[in-house]
Each structure stands twice: as C-alpha cells, then as structure tokens.
Design a protein around this motif. Structure first.
Motif, PDB file in Angstrom:
ATOM      1  N   ASN A  44     -24.954  21.767  25.428  1.00  0.00           N
ATOM      2  CA  ASN A  44     -24.967  20.594  24.723  1.00  0.00           C
ATOM      3  C   ASN A  44     -26.098  19.678  25.231  1.00  0.00           C
ATOM      4  OD1 ASN A  44     -22.218  20.086  23.460  1.00  0.00           O
ATOM      5  ND2 ASN A  44     -21.453  20.568  25.578  1.00  0.00           N
ATOM      6  N   LEU A  45     -27.034  19.527  24.387  1.00  0.00           N
ATOM      7  CA  LEU A  45     -28.444  19.080  24.587  1.00  0.00           C
ATOM      8  C   LEU A  45     -28.565  17.599  24.124  1.00  0.00           C
ATOM      9  CD1 LEU A  45     -30.018  22.361  23.528  1.00  0.00           C
ATOM     10  CD2 LEU A  45     -29.776  21.346  25.965  1.00  0.00           C
ATOM     11  N   GLU A  46     -29.287  16.900  24.618  1.00  0.00           N
ATOM     12  CA  GLU A  46     -29.505  15.264  24.172  1.00  0.00           C
ATOM     13  C   GLU A  46     -30.219  15.287  22.966  1.00  0.00           C
ATOM     14  OE1 GLU A  46     -30.964  13.597  27.621  1.00  0.00           O
ATOM     15  OE2 GLU A  46     -29.134  14.127  28.989  1.00  0.00           O
ATOM     16  N   SER A  47     -31.173  16.227  22.601  1.00  0.00           N
ATOM     17  CA  SER A  47     -32.142  15.918  21.358  1.00  0.00           C
ATOM     18  C   SER A  47     -32.123  17.138  20.418  1.00  0.00           C
ATOM     19  CB  SER A  47     -33.264  15.427  21.722  1.00  0.00           C
ATOM     20  OG  SER A  47     -34.167  16.374  21.998  1.00  0.00           O
ATOM     21  N   ALA A  48     -32.485  16.757  19.192  1.00  0.00           N
ATOM     22  CA  ALA A  48     -32.795  18.039  18.034  1.00  0.00           C
ATOM     23  C   ALA A  48     -33.872  18.706  18.565  1.00  0.00           C
ATOM     24  CB  ALA A  48     -32.638  17.268  16.716  1.00  0.00           C
ATOM     25  N   ASN A  49     -34.971  17.961  19.057  1.00  0.00           N
ATOM     26  CA  ASN A  49     -36.067  18.731  19.489  1.00  0.00           C
ATOM     27  C   ASN A  49     -35.802  19.799  20.559  1.00  0.00           C
ATOM     28  OD1 ASN A  49     -37.901  17.524  17.607  1.00  0.00           O
ATOM     29  ND2 ASN A  49     -38.273  15.955  19.082  1.00  0.00           N
ATOM     30  N   GLU A  50     -35.161  19.393  21.483  1.00  0.00           N
ATOM     31  CA  GLU A  50     -34.776  20.209  22.595  1.00  0.00           C
ATOM     32  C   GLU A  50     -33.756  21.358  22.236  1.00  0.00           C
ATOM     33  OE1 GLU A  50     -34.592  21.167  27.009  1.00  0.00           O
ATOM     34  OE2 GLU A  50     -36.052  20.284  25.667  1.00  0.00           O
ATOM     35  N   ALA A  51     -32.992  21.013  21.339  1.00  0.00           N
ATOM     36  CA  ALA A  51     -32.092  21.973  21.030  1.00  0.00           C
ATOM     37  C   ALA A  51     -32.997  23.013  20.149  1.00  0.00           C
ATOM     38  CB  ALA A  51     -31.025  21.652  19.884  1.00  0.00           C
ATOM     39  N   GLU A  52     -33.886  22.809  19.201  1.00  0.00           N
ATOM     40  CA  GLU A  52     -34.834  23.519  18.574  1.00  0.00           C
ATOM     41  C   GLU A  52     -35.616  24.498  19.394  1.00  0.00           C
ATOM     42  OE1 GLU A  52     -37.106  21.484  15.867  1.00  0.00           O
ATOM     43  OE2 GLU A  52     -35.350  20.492  15.028  1.00  0.00           O
ATOM     44  N   ARG A  53     -36.077  24.042  20.616  1.00  0.00           N
ATOM     45  CA  ARG A  53     -36.914  24.626  21.674  1.00  0.00           C
ATOM     46  C   ARG A  53     -35.857  25.675  22.418  1.00  0.00           C
ATOM     47  NH1 ARG A  53     -37.429  24.892  26.435  1.00  0.00           N
ATOM     48  NH2 ARG A  53     -36.081  23.656  27.195  1.00  0.00           N
ATOM     49  N   VAL A  54     -34.890  25.310  22.866  1.00  0.00           N
ATOM     50  CA  VAL A  54     -33.964  26.359  23.502  1.00  0.00           C
ATOM     51  C   VAL A  54     -33.522  27.349  22.400  1.00  0.00           C
ATOM     52  CG1 VAL A  54     -31.562  26.233  24.637  1.00  0.00           C
ATOM     53  CG2 VAL A  54     -33.237  24.633  25.357  1.00  0.00           C
ATOM     54  N   PHE A  55     -33.103  26.759  21.330  1.00  0.00           N
ATOM     55  CA  PHE A  55     -32.576  27.806  20.347  1.00  0.00           C
ATOM     56  C   PHE A  55     -33.560  29.020  20.053  1.00  0.00           C
ATOM     57  CE2 PHE A  55     -31.369  29.119  16.152  1.00  0.00           C
ATOM     58  CZ  PHE A  55     -29.917  29.418  16.202  1.00  0.00           C
ATOM     59  N   ALA A  56     -34.550  28.520  19.969  1.00  0.00           N
ATOM     60  CA  ALA A  56     -35.955  29.553  19.527  1.00  0.00           C
ATOM     61  C   ALA A  56     -36.021  30.465  20.800  1.00  0.00           C
ATOM     62  CB  ALA A  56     -37.193  28.745  19.390  1.00  0.00           C
ATOM     63  N   GLY A  57     -36.025  29.925  21.923  1.00  0.00           N
ATOM     64  CA  GLY A  57     -36.057  30.672  23.184  1.00  0.00           C
ATOM     65  C   GLY A  57     -35.044  31.860  23.213  1.00  0.00           C
ATOM     66  N   LEU A  58     -33.710  31.227  23.046  1.00  0.00           N
ATOM     67  CA  LEU A  58     -32.635  32.223  23.195  1.00  0.00           C
ATOM     68  C   LEU A  58     -32.758  33.401  22.168  1.00  0.00           C
ATOM     69  CD1 LEU A  58     -29.989  29.653  24.239  1.00  0.00           C
ATOM     70  CD2 LEU A  58     -31.106  31.437  25.646  1.00  0.00           C
ATOM     71  N   ALA A  59     -33.312  32.865  20.897  1.00  0.00           N
ATOM     72  CA  ALA A  59     -33.175  33.843  19.775  1.00  0.00           C
ATOM     73  C   ALA A  59     -34.464  34.765  19.934  1.00  0.00           C
ATOM     74  CB  ALA A  59     -33.450  32.933  18.455  1.00  0.00           C
ATOM     75  N   GLU A  60     -35.355  34.951  20.817  1.00  0.00           N
ATOM     76  CA  GLU A  60     -36.420  35.852  20.777  1.00  0.00           C
ATOM     77  C   GLU A  60     -35.588  37.067  21.168  1.00  0.00           C
ATOM     78  OE1 GLU A  60     -39.041  34.458  24.091  1.00  0.00           O
ATOM     79  OE2 GLU A  60     -39.486  32.703  23.287  1.00  0.00           O
ATOM     80  N   GLY A  99     -27.489  40.334  24.209  1.00  0.00           N
ATOM     81  CA  GLY A  99     -25.981  40.387  23.888  1.00  0.00           C
ATOM     82  C   GLY A  99     -25.026  39.304  24.115  1.00  0.00           C
ATOM     83  N   VAL A 100     -25.745  38.291  24.753  1.00  0.00           N
ATOM     84  CA  VAL A 100     -24.852  37.209  25.109  1.00  0.00           C
ATOM     85  C   VAL A 100     -24.751  36.093  24.016  1.00  0.00           C
ATOM     86  CG1 VAL A 100     -24.555  35.074  26.847  1.00  0.00           C
ATOM     87  CG2 VAL A 100     -25.598  37.429  27.775  1.00  0.00           C
ATOM     88  N   PRO A 101     -23.856  35.655  23.473  1.00  0.00           N
ATOM     89  CA  PRO A 101     -23.639  34.674  22.514  1.00  0.00           C
ATOM     90  C   PRO A 101     -23.752  33.230  22.922  1.00  0.00           C
ATOM     91  CG  PRO A 101     -21.413  36.001  22.423  1.00  0.00           C
ATOM     92  CD  PRO A 101     -22.341  36.371  23.873  1.00  0.00           C
ATOM     93  N   TRP A 102     -24.665  32.535  22.492  1.00  0.00           N
ATOM     94  CA  TRP A 102     -24.733  31.246  22.774  1.00  0.00           C
ATOM     95  C   TRP A 102     -24.334  30.137  21.484  1.00  0.00           C
ATOM     96  CZ3 TRP A 102     -26.894  29.791  27.509  1.00  0.00           C
ATOM     97  CH2 TRP A 102     -27.287  30.978  28.469  1.00  0.00           C
ATOM     98  N   MET A 103     -24.009  29.163  21.932  1.00  0.00           N
ATOM     99  CA  MET A 103     -23.802  27.870  20.934  1.00  0.00           C
ATOM    100  C   MET A 103     -24.548  26.508  21.435  1.00  0.00           C
ATOM    101  SD  MET A 103     -19.544  28.159  20.074  1.00  0.00           S
ATOM    102  CE  MET A 103     -19.204  27.190  21.230  1.00  0.00           C
ATOM    103  N   ILE A 104     -25.538  26.278  20.677  1.00  0.00           N
ATOM    104  CA  ILE A 104     -26.354  25.021  20.884  1.00  0.00           C
ATOM    105  C   ILE A 104     -25.857  23.755  20.253  1.00  0.00           C
ATOM    106  CG2 ILE A 104     -28.620  24.123  20.851  1.00  0.00           C
ATOM    107  CD1 ILE A 104     -28.053  26.729  22.621  1.00  0.00           C
ATOM    108  N   ASN A 105     -25.466  22.698  20.759  1.00  0.00           N
ATOM    109  CA  ASN A 105     -24.856  21.761  20.162  1.00  0.00           C
ATOM    110  C   ASN A 105     -25.605  20.311  20.686  1.00  0.00           C
ATOM    111  OD1 ASN A 105     -22.543  20.500  18.695  1.00  0.00           O
ATOM    112  ND2 ASN A 105     -22.282  19.706  20.663  1.00  0.00           N
ATOM    113  N   VAL A 106     -25.893  19.385  19.761  1.00  0.00           N
ATOM    114  CA  VAL A 106     -26.619  18.040  19.862  1.00  0.00           C
ATOM    115  C   VAL A 106     -25.378  17.134  19.224  1.00  0.00           C
ATOM    116  CG1 VAL A 106     -28.322  16.374  19.846  1.00  0.00           C
ATOM    117  CG2 VAL A 106     -28.926  18.834  20.033  1.00  0.00           C
ATOM    118  N   PRO A 107     -24.580  16.397  20.263  1.00  0.00           N
ATOM    119  CA  PRO A 107     -23.573  15.616  19.797  1.00  0.00           C
ATOM    120  C   PRO A 107     -23.878  14.603  18.745  1.00  0.00           C
ATOM    121  CG  PRO A 107     -22.986  15.926  22.062  1.00  0.00           C
ATOM    122  CD  PRO A 107     -24.614  16.537  21.702  1.00  0.00           C
TER     123      PRO A 107
END
Length: 140
Positions: free
Chosen positions: A88-104, A129-137
């Motif tokens: 659970n992240l605080e901003s959409a920008n942070e979510a995009e950065r983390v999501f892109a990094g985990l998607a590499e 092979g680790v599944p991640w869910m990225i969420n910005v409430p």
C-alpha cells in the motif's frame, strides 16, 4: 503484532533482495548462507552449491520488512503459490515507480489503473516468480 512475509527462492534470494532493496528503498539487514551455520545444525551434509545459498535474508524499510531463504536439497523449492505480497503506497507516482521496478523481467498480470476501491491498483509477478499487488487507497 507485525506480519512479515517470508519468501522462498530457488537459489536466487540474494539477487531478488538486492533488487527489492533498490526498488522498495530498503536495506538488507542480514544475509546468512547455509555454509555459515554452525557444525551440527543440520546443514553439514548439504552440497557445496547448497552451502552457498541464502539460509536467511532480511530487508527492512521505513514501514516494512521482508524475509526469505533459498530452498535446498533438504527443503526443495515448490514455487510461490496462493499468496501475493501487497504493498500500500501513498501516491500514484510512487506506485508507478515501484510497479515498473517489480515488473522488470517479470509479467504484468493487471496494469496499474484506477478501481472503485483504489486511486491506483495493479498486479505483477516479478522475475523470481513472486506475485505483488500494488495499491494506492482512495483518499477521503
């Protein structure tokens, strides 16, 4: 109480956790190999390859901790099944950065997008092979 995900890898825990430290901004606090275990601890009969694998690694950040180990001949790798690590992240920008990094090197299973429950939500399985869910409430 604090719940800490403990992941298992097929000989790639160190590589994965170095990546997570960069992407999530955490620090590897401890990394121990099977070959460093004291005599008589049950690791004596492992192969040289297994002795070099990670027996335990911990990564800590501002508001999180992850732990892991590599599988070995005594405890074979079975993959990651039936669980996702949810961030659970605080901003959409942070979510995009983390999501892109985990998607590499991994696979996006649901692109980041607005949902009825979140400002931004997406799912990715990383290169290990680790599944991640990225969420910005949603705020308010």
């Amino acid at each position: 109480m604090h719940v800490t995900p403990y992941l298992t890898y097929d000989g790639t825990a160190e590589q994965a956790f170095q990546h997570y430290a960069r992407v999530l901004g955490g620090k590897i606090e401890l990394l121990t190999r099977y070959g460093e275990a004291p005599a008589g601890s049950g690791c004596d009969d492992l192969s040289e390859a297994d002795q070099r694998k990670v027996m335990h690694v911990s990564l800590s950040g501002k508001d999180f901790m992850l732990m892991a180990s590599d599988a070995n001949a005594l405890y074979p790798y079975e993959g990651v099944k039936g669980i996702s690590v949810s961030l659970n992240l605080e901003s959409a920008n942070e979510a995009e950065r983390v999501f892109a990094g985990l998607a590499e090197g991994g696979k996006i299973t649901m692109p980041l997008q607005a949902t009825f429950w979140a400002e931004s939500f997406g799912c990715v399985t990383d290169a290990w092979g680790v599944p991640w869910m990225i969420n910005v409430p949603k705020q308010g």
